[in-house]
Design an enzyme around this catalytic site. Structure first.
Site, PDB file in Angstrom:
ATOM      1  N   ALA A 142       0.983  -1.127  -0.133  1.00 18.94           N
ATOM      2  CA  ALA A 142      -0.190   0.028   0.136  1.00 18.94           C
ATOM      3  C   ALA A 142       0.897   1.140  -0.071  1.00 18.94           C
ATOM      4  O   ALA A 142       2.094   1.013   0.471  1.00 18.94           O
ATOM      5  CB  ALA A 142      -0.915  -0.173   1.272  1.00 18.94           C
ATOM      6  N   GLY A 200       0.635  -4.808   0.925  1.00 23.88           N
ATOM      7  CA  GLY A 200      -0.736  -4.945   0.247  1.00 23.88           C
ATOM      8  C   GLY A 200      -0.319  -5.693  -1.050  1.00 23.88           C
ATOM      9  O   GLY A 200      -1.314  -6.168  -1.769  1.00 23.88           O
ATOM     10  N   GLU A 228      -0.957  -9.090  -0.582  1.00 22.11           N
ATOM     11  CA  GLU A 228      -2.232  -9.251  -0.182  1.00 22.11           C
ATOM     12  C   GLU A 228      -3.026  -9.431  -1.539  1.00 22.11           C
ATOM     13  O   GLU A 228      -3.938 -10.085  -1.811  1.00 22.11           O
ATOM     14  CB  GLU A 228      -2.787  -7.970   0.839  1.00 22.11           C
ATOM     15  CG  GLU A 228      -2.146  -8.315   2.320  1.00 22.11           C
ATOM     16  CD  GLU A 228      -2.302  -7.150   3.229  1.00 22.11           C
ATOM     17  OE1 GLU A 228      -1.882  -5.902   2.904  1.00 22.11           O
ATOM     18  OE2 GLU A 228      -3.324  -7.237   3.807  1.00 22.11           O
ATOM     19  N   GLU A 282       4.334  -5.084   7.239  1.00 23.83           N
ATOM     20  CA  GLU A 282       3.888  -4.012   7.878  1.00 23.83           C
ATOM     21  C   GLU A 282       4.308  -3.833   9.310  1.00 23.83           C
ATOM     22  O   GLU A 282       4.070  -2.689   9.777  1.00 23.83           O
ATOM     23  CB  GLU A 282       2.243  -4.215   8.024  1.00 23.83           C
ATOM     24  CG  GLU A 282       1.866  -4.103   6.376  1.00 23.83           C
ATOM     25  CD  GLU A 282       1.714  -5.432   5.766  1.00 23.83           C
ATOM     26  OE1 GLU A 282       2.178  -6.480   6.158  1.00 23.83           O
ATOM     27  OE2 GLU A 282       0.848  -5.418   4.781  1.00 23.83           O
TER      28      GLU A 282
END
Ligand code: HXC
Length: 257
Positions: free
Chosen positions: A65, A108, A111, A131
């Site tokens: 992300a 992300g 993910e 993260e």
């Protein structure tokens, strides 16, 4: 729709979507999410498209992300906007799609790869949920999908240490379906997508739904769900066509009905 952060190409019955923020290693910002939601919805709605491939660059599928976009946000903003909930619209795609991963698939990025129906990895792929090094946790389903894919021991180790997992370990652990040389990643992914695109469309959706049901339900309930969908396909023209084509020793002509 004009896309700024992704490229969308139609290759016969296959839609190829390429993440395209090379300077940020395809970091997933809200612009990419908006465009992916639109691109997957368009793919799902187009009857001439039967499979999709999502890929990134050679160096990075996606490095996570967008940290710079999240950095200043507070709880109230995150909660009010239900930050990241939009990804559920990507996972709501009914038709099959494959993630073709080369290089970094971190945070992300890992993910999103796991949101695909399966992952084909280049031998250069590196998966990770780093993260914790940023003082947070996965937020797009990573703790759940990674644990389902590779089990608690490895998932917990990866989330707690933030270490990366290379392609070979990822294949051994069950995270990826197959490893291919980096240079042939796209060709292999497109070839696989074409194979899927050549199958009966309703059966493709039904197969996807029932494999996914294995993650949502108990065994007995999942088996009943499978059997009901299986029964349901006997109401389709493609079941008659597929079985007649086998008996007649010819190629089936699917109508998706
Ligand atoms: C924003 C990013 C980024 C990211 C890389 N960049 N990852 N920008 N968000 N996730 C940017 C860098 O700032 C840099 O921009 C450019 O991309 C190139 O990156 P470098 O670090 O210079 O490249 P390199 O040295 O080759 O290192 C590659 C890397 C490293 C190992 C992948 O970039 C890295 O560790 N990135 C962060 C990985 C990560 O922590 N991902 C998880 C994010 S959190 P400039 O402008 O400086 O050139 C996440 C959370 C989800 O995904 C849910 C929880 C909230």
């Amino acid at each position: 729709m004009n896309y700024e952060n992704i490229l969308v190409e139609q290759r016969g019955a296959v839609t190829l979507i390429t993440l395209n923020r090379p300077k940020a290693l395809n970091a997933l910002n809200s612009g990419i999410l908006r465009e992916l939601i639109a691109a997957f919805a368009a793919y799902d709605a187009d009857d001439s498209k039967r499979c999709a491939v999502l890929t990134g660059s050679e160096k990075a599928f996606a490095a996570g992300a967008d940290i710079k976009e999240m950095q200043e946000q507070g709880f109230a903003q995150m909660y009010a906007s239900n930050f990241f909930a939009g990804w559920e619209r990507v996972t709501a795609t009914r038709k099959p799609w494959i993630a073709a991963v080369s290089g970094y698939a971190l945070g992300g990025g890992c993910e999103v790869a796991m949101m695909a129906d399966f992952i084909i990895a280049a031998d250069t792929a590196q998966f990770g949920q780093p993260e914790i090094k940023l003082g947070v946790t996965p937020g797009m389903g990573g703790s759940q999908r990674l644990t389902h894919a590779i089990g608690k021991a490895k998932a917990m180790e990866m989330c707690l240490t933030g270490r990366m997992m290379g392609a070979e370990e990822a294949e051994r652990a069950g995270l990826v379906a197959r490893i291919v040389p980096a240079a042939s990643l796209l060709d292999e992914a497109l070839k696989t997508a074409e194979t899927i695109a050549g199958m009966a469309p309703l059966a493709a959706i039904a197969n996807k739904e029932m494999v996914n049901a294995a993650f949502e339900t108990g065994l007995a309930q999942g088996i009943v769900f499978e059997r009901r969908l299986f029964h349901g396909l006997f109401g389709s023209a493609d079941q008659k066509e597929g079985m007649a084509a086998f008996v007649d020793k010819r190629k089936a002509e699917w109508t998706g009905s």
